[in-house]
Write an enzyme that holds these catalytic residues in place. Structure first.
Site, short mmCIF file in Angstrom:
data_model
loop_
_atom_site.label_atom_id
_atom_site.label_comp_id
_atom_site.label_asym_id
_atom_site.label_seq_id
_atom_site.Cartn_x
_atom_site.Cartn_y
_atom_site.Cartn_z
N SER A 127 3.70 -10.39 2.45
CA SER A 127 2.55 -9.88 2.19
C SER A 127 1.44 -10.87 2.23
N GLU A 128 0.27 -10.69 2.79
CA GLU A 128 -0.90 -11.45 2.76
C GLU A 128 -2.20 -10.58 2.06
N PRO A 129 -3.31 -11.51 1.72
CA PRO A 129 -4.48 -10.68 1.46
C PRO A 129 -4.98 -9.80 2.36
N ARG A 269 13.81 15.31 -32.72
CA ARG A 269 12.59 15.65 -33.08
C ARG A 269 12.55 17.21 -33.43
N GLN A 337 5.79 13.00 -22.23
CA GLN A 337 5.33 14.42 -22.65
C GLN A 337 6.30 14.87 -23.69
N GLU A 364 7.45 -2.97 -1.23
CA GLU A 364 8.60 -2.89 -0.12
C GLU A 364 8.35 -1.61 0.74
N GLY A 365 7.07 -1.43 0.96
CA GLY A 365 6.67 -0.26 1.82
C GLY A 365 5.87 0.72 0.92
N THR A 366 4.63 1.15 1.09
CA THR A 366 4.25 2.28 0.14
C THR A 366 5.02 3.63 0.44
N GLU A 368 3.54 6.17 1.73
CA GLU A 368 3.00 6.49 2.84
C GLU A 368 3.69 5.64 4.11
N1 CAA Z 1 13.79 -1.71 10.80
C1 CAA Z 1 13.79 -2.43 11.80
N2 CAA Z 1 12.96 -2.60 12.62
C2 CAA Z 1 11.62 -2.26 12.51
C3 CAA Z 1 11.56 -1.44 11.22
C4 CAA Z 1 12.53 -1.03 10.34
N3 CAA Z 1 12.45 -0.30 9.54
N4 CAA Z 1 10.14 -1.03 11.49
C5 CAA Z 1 9.48 -1.52 12.41
N5 CAA Z 1 10.45 -2.10 13.03
C6 CAA Z 1 10.10 -3.03 14.29
C7 CAA Z 1 9.93 -2.12 15.24
O1 CAA Z 1 11.13 -1.70 16.04
C8 CAA Z 1 9.27 -3.19 16.22
O2 CAA Z 1 10.03 -3.84 17.24
P1 CAA Z 1 10.15 -3.97 18.58
O3 CAA Z 1 8.51 -4.07 19.03
O4 CAA Z 1 11.17 -4.74 18.82
O5 CAA Z 1 10.59 -2.74 18.78
C9 CAA Z 1 8.51 -4.23 15.20
O6 CAA Z 1 9.10 -3.76 14.26
C10 CAA Z 1 7.08 -3.33 15.15
O7 CAA Z 1 6.91 -2.37 14.76
P2 CAA Z 1 5.85 -1.28 15.10
O8 CAA Z 1 5.47 -1.39 16.32
O9 CAA Z 1 6.24 0.24 14.38
O10 CAA Z 1 4.76 -1.86 14.04
P3 CAA Z 1 3.54 -1.32 13.39
O11 CAA Z 1 2.69 -2.22 13.12
O12 CAA Z 1 3.07 0.15 13.95
O13 CAA Z 1 4.07 -0.64 11.94
C11 CAA Z 1 5.57 -0.74 9.88
C12 CAA Z 1 5.06 -1.41 11.16
C13 CAA Z 1 6.60 -0.01 9.86
C14 CAA Z 1 4.31 -0.28 9.33
C15 CAA Z 1 5.59 -2.22 9.09
O14 CAA Z 1 4.31 -3.00 9.36
C16 CAA Z 1 6.16 -2.04 7.82
O15 CAA Z 1 6.91 -1.81 7.26
N6 CAA Z 1 4.98 -2.08 6.67
C17 CAA Z 1 5.33 -2.12 5.32
C18 CAA Z 1 5.46 -3.71 4.63
C19 CAA Z 1 6.41 -3.75 3.45
O16 CAA Z 1 7.34 -3.34 3.45
N7 CAA Z 1 6.13 -4.96 2.95
C20 CAA Z 1 6.75 -4.95 1.75
C21 CAA Z 1 6.80 -6.86 1.45
S1 CAA Z 1 7.94 -7.44 0.51
C22 CAA Z 1 7.84 -6.61 -1.05
O17 CAA Z 1 7.24 -5.80 -1.28
C23 CAA Z 1 8.92 -7.20 -2.17
C24 CAA Z 1 8.67 -6.58 -3.52
O18 CAA Z 1 7.51 -6.08 -3.89
C25 CAA Z 1 9.63 -6.89 -4.32
P1 FAD Z 2 -2.42 -1.34 1.89
O1 FAD Z 2 -1.74 -1.97 2.98
O2 FAD Z 2 -4.18 -1.86 1.88
O3 FAD Z 2 -2.64 -0.05 1.64
C1 FAD Z 2 -3.84 0.69 0.99
C2 FAD Z 2 -3.24 2.22 0.91
O4 FAD Z 2 -3.54 2.70 2.24
C3 FAD Z 2 -1.87 2.73 0.32
O5 FAD Z 2 -1.98 3.88 -0.48
C4 FAD Z 2 -1.10 2.69 1.67
O6 FAD Z 2 0.10 3.47 1.85
C5 FAD Z 2 -2.19 3.36 2.61
N1 FAD Z 2 -2.02 2.95 3.88
C6 FAD Z 2 -2.23 1.88 4.65
N2 FAD Z 2 -1.84 2.20 6.10
C7 FAD Z 2 -1.35 3.47 6.48
C8 FAD Z 2 -1.27 4.14 7.37
N3 FAD Z 2 -1.16 3.76 8.39
N4 FAD Z 2 -1.01 5.65 7.02
C9 FAD Z 2 -1.20 6.21 5.97
N5 FAD Z 2 -1.48 5.44 4.72
C10 FAD Z 2 -1.65 4.08 4.98
N6 FAD Z 2 4.91 -8.61 -1.08
C11 FAD Z 2 5.62 -9.43 -0.37
O7 FAD Z 2 5.93 -10.04 0.76
N7 FAD Z 2 6.88 -9.97 -1.35
C12 FAD Z 2 6.91 -9.64 -2.54
O8 FAD Z 2 7.77 -10.37 -3.30
C13 FAD Z 2 5.91 -8.93 -3.13
N8 FAD Z 2 6.05 -8.43 -4.47
C14 FAD Z 2 5.04 -7.61 -4.98
C15 FAD Z 2 4.99 -7.10 -6.42
C16 FAD Z 2 3.97 -6.58 -6.88
C17 FAD Z 2 3.82 -6.27 -8.34
C18 FAD Z 2 2.94 -6.05 -6.01
C19 FAD Z 2 1.73 -5.19 -6.47
C20 FAD Z 2 3.20 -6.13 -4.51
C21 FAD Z 2 4.14 -6.86 -4.05
N9 FAD Z 2 4.37 -7.11 -2.77
C22 FAD Z 2 5.08 -8.21 -2.17
C23 FAD Z 2 3.22 -6.73 -1.67
C24 FAD Z 2 3.47 -5.01 -1.41
O9 FAD Z 2 4.58 -5.20 -0.56
C25 FAD Z 2 2.14 -4.54 -0.88
O10 FAD Z 2 1.28 -4.51 -1.96
C26 FAD Z 2 2.63 -3.19 -0.17
O11 FAD Z 2 3.11 -3.33 1.04
C27 FAD Z 2 1.05 -2.51 0.37
O12 FAD Z 2 0.28 -3.29 0.74
P2 FAD Z 2 -1.28 -3.47 0.30
O13 FAD Z 2 -1.12 -3.91 -0.95
O14 FAD Z 2 -2.08 -4.47 0.98
O15 FAD Z 2 -1.76 -2.20 0.56
#
Ligand code: CAA
Ligand code: FAD
Length: 380
Positions: A127-129, A269, A337, A364-366, A368
């Site tokens: 994740s980035e800003p 309770r 509650q 790890e992916g909202t 949505e």
């Molecule tokens: N598994 C494997 N491959 C996947 C995939 C999945 N679940 N989801 C997408 N891909 C692949 C696609 O197949 C595609 O690859 P090819 O071009 O080779 O076919 C590529 O990724 C790009 O996919 P899309 O064209 O579907 O890209 P998109 O921009 O339309 O959407 C997305 C992608 C599914 C929304 C993806 O960006 C996503 O999962 N976003 C959420 C990010 C996330 O989960 N962040 C978590 C950060 S870590 C964290 O949060 C840790 C923590 O808190 C503790």
């Molecule tokens: P945004 O992407 O800006 O989303 C804002 C809202 O819009 C959400 O409700 C979202 O569901 C909705 N939305 C966005 N796009 C769509 C769409 N196409 N359709 C419908 N709804 C949409 N990231 C890492 O890489 N590593 C980590 O270890 C990590 N740890 C974290 C720990 C904490 C405590 C927190 C708060 C976050 C952490 N994250 C980490 C980041 C986290 O994965 C992101 O915050 C998350 O993926 C959502 O991204 P965002 O905050 O930019 O929200």
């Protein structure tokens, strides 16, 4: 899919995690939450007991266990301390799993072994800003300089951000190729130009450390790239599929922990001359909680079993995370509650679990994004 049967080994892992959580995590959990204190000593013990590299092969210092054992352990730990559960989940399923599955032999010897044996912690930096859900919009650059990459950019919200020694950093090398130009690089904490930003002040999982990480002309040797040039985004997605099972188990644990506290409290309770558990309104809440938590557990175990069986688990993992996180949020509100006013204060734990639950619908992916992943699998 039939619900996987738990073996004696699974039950032993579950019991070990339960006892660790009660004996080592419960003392001080409220204070660590209040003062946002990282559980340094508790994490060290988790490493010693093998909870930080559970699925890694023993050859690289891990426990060689299956994913089902892993989710059983995370559930027990999250019942008591959701912060410890996320620290564990990131190290196991985002860092160790990715390194073992896609790393070179040299990368595994150098980095995986200390991570899996709990000597050091890892972080996963996607994740980035400006790139959260829209994860392909990576702005962090990893310029190809021949024998090394020059990395510049900022990562946001990184769990274990300050406490990790090894970071897996996703960065763009070939912007014209979009997501197919992204790489994943292994970066060590002390390297020149790598700095840790401010600690986030959070609603929940307050004992875990969440930081931004800054990269200013950081030189990363080419041999620290995981996989082929341009594999980084696929690496992140494939790794996150397993990570989502870990977070689903964390959410399940939060829900189950709150339910167990509410069940117990309802028997103690009294109101209107009888335990509140004898009021049908409370019974119905407990019945709904137990039913939804059981359904969440089945989805979590199914996703783990799919992964263990070598089946495609993208959809199963997304469904488990989506459902378990929604159950966690709902069940913790119900638990507050059932506790009435006592639920609103610190010492009964359920208000903390309610605050902790919220993040499971975001990271790890909202929710949505999980629906997008599920729908794409259905329509493929
Ligand atoms: N598994 C494997 N491959 C996947 C995939 C999945 N679940 N989801 C997408 N891909 C692949 C696609 O197949 C595609 O690859 P090819 O071009 O080779 O076919 C590529 O990724 C790009 O996919 P899309 O064209 O579907 O890209 P998109 O921009 O339309 O959407 C997305 C992608 C599914 C929304 C993806 O960006 C996503 O999962 N976003 C959420 C990010 C996330 O989960 N962040 C978590 C950060 S870590 C964290 O949060 C840790 C923590 O808190 C503790
Ligand atoms: P945004 O992407 O800006 O989303 C804002 C809202 O819009 C959400 O409700 C979202 O569901 C909705 N939305 C966005 N796009 C769509 C769409 N196409 N359709 C419908 N709804 C949409 N990231 C890492 O890489 N590593 C980590 O270890 C990590 N740890 C974290 C720990 C904490 C405590 C927190 C708060 C976050 C952490 N994250 C980490 C980041 C986290 O994965 C992101 O915050 C998350 O993926 C959502 O991204 P965002 O905050 O930019 O929200």
């Amino acid at each position: 899919m039939i619900h996987p049967r738990l073996t004696e080994e699974h039950l032993a892992v579950q019991e070990a995690a339960r006892s660790f959580a009660r004996n080592e995590l419960l003392p001080g959990v409220t204070e660590r939450d209040e003062f946002a204190q990282f559980p340094t000593e508790q994490v060290r013990k988790m490493g010693e007991l093998g909870f930080l590299g559970m699925m890694v092969s023993p050859e690289y210092g891990g426990g060689g266990m299956d994913t089902l054992s892993y989710v059983l352990a995370i559930e027990e730990i999250a019942k008591i301390d959701a912060s410890a559960a996320v620290i564990m989940s990131v190290n196991n399923s985002l860092v160790c799993y990715g390194l073992e599955k896609y790393g070179t032999e040299e990368q595994k010897r150098q980095y995986l072994t200390p991570l899996a044996s709990g000597q050091v912690l890892g972080s996963f930096c996607l994740s980035e800003p400006e790139a959260g859900s829209d994860a392909t919009s990576q702005r962090t650059l990893a310029e190809d300089k021949g024998d090394h990459y020059l990395v510049n950019g900022t990562k946001n919200w990184i769990t274990n951000g300050n406490s990790s020694s090894i970071s897996l950093v996703i960065a763009q090398t070939h912007p014209e190729l979009k997501h197919k130009g992204i790489n994943c690089l292994i970066v060590e904490k002390g390297w020149e130009g790598f700095s840790v930003g401010k600690k986030e002040k959070k609603l929940g999982i307050r004992a875990s450390d969440t930081h931004s990480l800054m990269f200013n002309d950081v030189r990363v040797p080419k041999e620290n790239r995981i996989g082929d040039d341009g594999f980084g985004f696929k690496f992140a997605m494939n790794t996150l599929n397993g990570g989502r099972i870990g977070i689903a188990a964390q959410a399940l644990g939060i829900a189950a922990g709150a339910y167990e506290l509410a069940l117990q409290y309802s028997k103690e309770r009294k109101s209107f001359g009888k335990p509140i558990s004898e009021h049908q309104a409370i019974q119905f809440k407990l019945a709904d909680m137990a039913t939804r938590i059981t359904a969440a557990r089945l989805l979590v175990h199914q996703a783990a079993a799919c992964k263990d069986a070598g089946e495609d688990y993208v959809q199963a993992a997304a469904m488990a995370k989506l459902f378990a996180s929604e159950v966690a949020m709902w069940a913790t509100i119900e638990a507050v509650q059932i506790h009435g006013g006592y639920g609103y204060v610190q010492e009964y734990h359920v208000e903390r679990l309610m605050r902790d639950a919220k993040i499971t619908q975001i990271y790890e992916g909202t929710s949505e994004i999980q629906k997008i992943v599920i729908a794409r699998e259905l329509l493929r």
